[in-house]
Design an enzyme around this catalytic site. Structure first.
Site: not given
Length: 698
Positions: A486-487, A267-268
């Site tokens: 399934h998807e 995140t910096g």
């Protein structure tokens, strides 16, 4: 002139960089000198080569009267000296003349004979004398010649006791020297790269911190940091205090002694610290928490003392400790080491230096960690770390700003839109966004393109989220059909539920370890209700429910779904208080102390109730998913058929099969091939508004 004197090695302040024309001392010189000494000793102690002789050879030399004398050394070996005139005249001894390094030929023994025992050798010598003299008499030699032979015959032989003092000393010293050498080697390896510009053992307790000052300034400023506006306000105040202390001291204010940067990885936090180093224009010490930790007792505490000693000499200055949880872990957690843990000793010294009896005027501590929950409470109190600055994952606007910076060096197509990319990357950190931009450039280069297009960015996002595409993976037709249903089950249930995340696309092309995947665009919300989480669980179970509805049996393909559902249901019951049986109780431990506990914070009876409620919640969601798919089985089959044909389907394919979602109150931006199409007015506004926003988070 400034660049010529620049300290490129980032050495601590008390150690100046050595001049380039001055050779560095190396321990290999000592090794070379020792080798030369040993070779010299061998050369100066070199004798003429002694040849081992048998008794027959010795008898022949005695019979020819070539032996001048025999010296028995230490009752073990007889050294045989040949007469000098025989060495020069007899061709049998010419090798000894050539190889002799002595100034006087014959000073050293030419032969040696192992006598066995002293008495037996005397008997052999006496027997040989009698035999040779009798043979001389039989051969007609005169009595005078025999007497001369007996007078020159080396009997009895001389006995001598010698002590090899140098050899005895080496016998005792070599093992000690080897042990010391190995010890020095280990110490050099352990302390390599240590503080003071030297990695020797005597500097192992020196600080390893890198110093950034006016000669080694950091070029990164706050303009290079985007998406961390709130965090920048906090640290900019510290920088402003260092630049203009009178502004605060005239009001009686004191500068914060320390600030702790807390947030997820990427995140910096470290980048923000670099910006502080670039803006403050004061000496800046940078060190990692693991640099204090060594296998030797007391080294960590010694390095802490040395770091603060250097900082006080450079005050006002800033010390940045990255990953401080390496030494800041709460004390008393490890039952095996107790209070003698080296990490705890290092932490105790750090606590004393930060706010102890002695004052550290002008020394500010910055630290970064993503595990603030495990830090010691004494480290977190006011007076040590006065401020905790939370660096969170960027939101939509912050991601747009980060994208703008990382897109600057790239050659982009006109179809690339920053707002679109920001919407497609929810939950991405600054490091992830930088990775997306780099991956898109690599993908475009792999396709021999001269510019980077929108599809390259989409492929990069898919690559980071789902892994590498594996189209050559061998999958049977039946397995492919199961994966498609399934998807399709995931897509159908999420489409028909109000609070499920909006679908972007579904694929049955294997990626990473997954045989298929569905991409969603999650809503960025701060709080979540029971209904929202329940719909998410139901949608996650849609894949397994689809297998049972269409094939009458289930497979192992739902492992990832079940893991996700179990964790989410456990959090709902145990942490968030979203279960009526457990009630408004949370067993979440924000301090992290339960991490090392062998006991749960609830009884066995409560644990049984928790298990039952989690099972009820998941099974109810599963039955709900089966009911939804059973009622829409025909449409589910149509969607699975399309997925088998295309391998990748998008939001518009679901709209053709199921119709528009009835829960979308606000008009959703149109999607074409999984890409959000922005209105022309919106695109124009974005182009006119802040085309170049400085800053990035990496």
């Amino acid at each position: 002139m400034a660049d010529k004197n620049k300290n490129k090695d980032n050495l601590p302040p008390n150690f100046s960089s050595p001049k380039k024309n001055k050779p560095k001392f190396s321990f290999y010189w000592i090794y070379a000198i020792l080798a030369v000494v040993f070779i010299g000793i061998q050369i100066f102690n070199y004798n003429s080569p002694q040849k081992d002789a048998s008794w027959n050879e010795l008898y022949g030399m005695l019979e020819k009267q070539d032996v001048e004398k025999i010296v028995v050394v230490n009752k073990e070996k007889a050294e045989i000296y040949i007469k000098k005139e025989r060495l020069t005249k007899d061709t049998a001894y010419k090798d000894f003349v050539k190889k002799s390094f002595s100034t006087s030929i014959g000073d050293n023994p030419q032969f040696s004979y192992n006598i066995g025992s002293e008495e037996s050798f005397k008997d052999l010598m006496k027997e040989a004398r009698d035999t040779i003299s009798a043979k001389m008499i039989r051969s007609g030699r005169s009595i005078e010649q025999v007497q001369v032979f007996l007078k020159q015959y080396p009997y009895p032989p001389s006995f001598n006791t010698r002590k090899d003092i140098f050899g005895d000393i080496l016998t005792y010293l070599i093992p000690i020297i080897l042990l010391i050498g190995v010890w020095f080697l280990i110490m050099r390896l352990m302390s390599r790269g240590g503080g003071g510009g030297s990695g020797q053992i005597f500097n192992i307790g020196k600080s390893k911190a890198q110093l950034f000052d006016k000669d080694t300034s950091v070029s990164i400023t706050f303009n290079d940091v985007a998406g961390l506006e709130e965090a920048k306000v906090e640290v900019m105040e510290i920088v402003d205090f260092l630049k203009n202390p009178s502004k605060y001291t005239t009001l009686g204010g004191k500068i914060p002694k320390g600030a702790l940067l807390v947030g997820p990885p990427g995140t910096g936090k470290t980048l923000l610290a670099k910006a502080v180093a670039g803006e403050a224009k004061v000496p800046f010490f940078s060190i990692s928490g693991s640099d204090f930790v060594e296998m030797f007792v007391g080294v960590g505490a010694s390095r802490v003392r040395d770091l603060f000693r250097q900082a006080k000499e450079k005050a006002p200055c800033i010390i940045f400790i990255d990953e401080i949880d390496a030494i800041g872990r709460a004390r008393g957690r490890n039952a095996l080491t107790g209070g003698n843990d080296e990490r705890e000793n290092t932490l105790n010294q750090l606590l004393t230096e930060m706010d102890g009896f002695a004052t550290n005027a002008g020394v500010i501590i910055l630290a970064a960690t993503n595990r603030a929950d495990i830090l010691d409470r004494a480290l977190m109190r006011a007076g040590r770390f006065d401020r905790q600055i939370h660096v969170e994952l960027p939101d939509l606007e912050e991601r747009k700003a980060i994208f703008k910076v990382h897109l600057k060096p790239l050659k982009l197509d006109d179809s690339v839109n920053v707002e679109f990319l920001a919407k497609q990357t929810p939950g991405f950190s600054g490091a992830d966004i930088a990775n997306v931009c780099n991956e898109s450039a690599l993908i475009a280069a792999r396709g021999n393109k001269i510019i980077i297009g929108k599809q390259d960015f989409m492929d990069a996002i898919d690559r980071i989220i789902g892994g590498l595409e594996k189209r050559n993976k061998i999958i049977s037709p039946h397995e492919k059909k199961v994966i498609a249903f399934h998807e399709a089950g995931h897509a159908a249930v999420s489409w028909l539920l109000e609070h499920a995340h909006p679908l972007v696309k579904v694929t049955i092309v294997p990626r990473g370890k997954a045989l298929g995947a569905a991409w969603y665009l999650p809503e960025e919300r701060q709080i979540t209700t029971f209904e929202q989480m329940y719909d998410e669980i139901t949608a996650a179970l849609g894949g397994r429910a689809s297998e049972e509805v269409n094939f009458g049996k289930v497979s192992t393909g739902a492992l990832n779904d079940l893991e996700k559902v179990t964790k989410q249901a456990y959090a709902m019951v145990v942490y968030f208080g979203l279960n009526k049986e457990i009630g408004n109780i949370s067993y979440y431990d924000s301090s992290g102390q339960s991490e090392y506990s062998f006991q749960k914070p609830y009884s066995e009876k409560t644990a049984e109730v928790i298990d039952q409620e989690i099972s009820k919640l998941i099974e109810a969601a599963y039955e709900r998913a089966k009911k939804i798919l059973t009622e829409n089985k025909v449409k589910l089959e149509q969607l699975a058929t399309v997925l088998l044909e295309k391998e990748v389907i998008f939001r518009e394919d679901l709209e053709e099969t199921f119709g528009k979602r009835p829960f979308d109150e606000e008009p959703i931006l149109p999607v074409v091939d999984g890409n959000i199409v922005l209105p022309e007015s919106t695109e124009k506004e974005k182009d006119d508004k802040e085309k170049d926003l400085p800053g990035t988070v990496a």
